[in-house]
Design a protein around this motif. Structure first.
Motif, mmCIF file in Angstrom:
data_model
loop_
_atom_site.group_PDB
_atom_site.id
_atom_site.type_symbol
_atom_site.label_atom_id
_atom_site.label_comp_id
_atom_site.label_asym_id
_atom_site.label_seq_id
_atom_site.Cartn_x
_atom_site.Cartn_y
_atom_site.Cartn_z
ATOM 1 N N ASP A 100 14.779 5.067 -1.536
ATOM 2 C CA ASP A 100 15.149 6.446 -1.279
ATOM 3 C C ASP A 100 13.872 7.160 -0.883
ATOM 4 O OD1 ASP A 100 17.971 6.408 -2.081
ATOM 5 O OD2 ASP A 100 17.154 5.902 -4.038
ATOM 6 N N GLY A 101 13.975 8.021 0.101
ATOM 7 C CA GLY A 101 12.778 8.656 0.621
ATOM 8 C C GLY A 101 12.492 10.016 0.018
ATOM 9 N N ASP A 116 6.056 7.776 -2.112
ATOM 10 C CA ASP A 116 6.824 7.009 -3.093
ATOM 11 C C ASP A 116 7.617 7.972 -3.959
ATOM 12 O OD1 ASP A 116 7.827 5.157 -4.884
ATOM 13 O OD2 ASP A 116 5.938 4.940 -5.974
ATOM 14 N N ALA A 117 8.918 7.808 -3.948
ATOM 15 C CA ALA A 117 9.800 8.716 -4.678
ATOM 16 C C ALA A 117 10.355 8.092 -5.949
ATOM 17 C CB ALA A 117 10.945 9.141 -3.768
ATOM 18 N N GLU A 118 9.902 6.901 -6.296
ATOM 19 C CA GLU A 118 10.517 6.161 -7.408
ATOM 20 C C GLU A 118 10.626 6.968 -8.705
ATOM 21 O OE1 GLU A 118 12.664 3.661 -9.400
ATOM 22 O OE2 GLU A 118 12.244 3.435 -7.276
ATOM 23 N N PRO A 119 9.569 7.604 -9.185
ATOM 24 C CA PRO A 119 9.720 8.341 -10.449
ATOM 25 C C PRO A 119 10.768 9.470 -10.359
ATOM 26 C CG PRO A 119 7.406 8.069 -9.905
ATOM 27 C CD PRO A 119 8.188 7.618 -8.707
ATOM 28 N N ALA A 120 10.730 10.225 -9.290
ATOM 29 C CA ALA A 120 11.684 11.327 -9.133
ATOM 30 C C ALA A 120 13.095 10.809 -8.929
ATOM 31 C CB ALA A 120 11.276 12.210 -7.952
ATOM 32 N N VAL A 121 13.236 9.767 -8.124
ATOM 33 C CA VAL A 121 14.558 9.210 -7.833
ATOM 34 C C VAL A 121 15.183 8.619 -9.093
ATOM 35 C CG1 VAL A 121 15.753 7.373 -6.576
ATOM 36 C CG2 VAL A 121 14.136 8.850 -5.388
ATOM 37 N N GLN A 125 18.723 9.668 -10.487
ATOM 38 C CA GLN A 125 19.786 8.677 -10.632
ATOM 39 C C GLN A 125 20.370 8.708 -12.039
ATOM 40 O OE1 GLN A 125 17.752 5.144 -9.264
ATOM 41 N NE2 GLN A 125 18.637 5.310 -7.220
ATOM 42 N N ARG A 126 19.518 8.884 -13.041
ATOM 43 C CA ARG A 126 20.015 8.986 -14.418
ATOM 44 C C ARG A 126 20.916 10.206 -14.575
ATOM 45 N NH1 ARG A 126 14.799 7.292 -15.372
ATOM 46 N NH2 ARG A 126 14.080 9.388 -15.924
#
Length: 159
Positions: A100-101, A116-121, A125-126
């Motif tokens: 996800d961008g 990198d959007a991993e922490p926010a995504v 998602q949760r």
């Protein structure tokens, strides 16, 4: 914020895109390749009609639906992102990977940087799971000023 790619880096990105399409059995036609190349030439998101004008200068005589179809193909392959707020397109910094961008969009100079959007995504998602919501896609857009524009604005205010 990133600037335009060097010719060598652009060549690698085009080769990577071609290999990705071959692996997936997708046709990376000369028009699709040229549209992707034009997007790589820009440090900022580009609209379909601007791409159409550039294609015409390159000898292509296509209509807007053709450009939109090429952009949709590139988006489906994960090679570009559509910036919904401006209905423009930008080359993906991480093509071929499922992600996800998160785009940082400078409203001073128009440049875009994918980060990198991993922490926010993961947090989003949760939240979506708690609400039983199933997102189809995510592209987070954050508007602001890049370092260069923020500095220029600050210098202008100080003087």
């Amino acid at each position: 914020m990133s600037l335009c790619l060097s010719e060598q880096a652009k060549g690698r990105r085009l080769s990577d895109a071609e290999r990705l399409c071959v692996r997936r059995g997708a046709r990376f036609t000369p028009l699709r390749r040229r549209v992707f190349e034009l997007l790589l030439d820009h440090a900022k998101p580009v609209g379909a009609y601007e791409l159409l004008d550039e294609l015409r200068h390159s000898g292509y005589a296509d209509a807007p639906p053709t450009v939109y179809r090429a952009l949709e193909f590139l988006r489906e392959q994960g090679l570009v992102h559509r910036v919904r707020s401006t209905n423009t397109f930008v080359a993906c910094s991480h093509p071929g990977t499922s992600h996800d961008g998160l785009l940082l969009l400078c409203h001073g100079c128009g440049r875009a940087e994918e980060v990198d959007a991993e922490p926010a995504v993961s947090a989003l998602q949760r939240q979506a799971e708690r609400l039983d919501f199933q997102p189809d896609s995510q592209l987070i857009e954050i508007d602001g000023l890049c370092q260069d524009c923020a500095h220029a604005k600050h210098v202008g205010e100080v003087e």
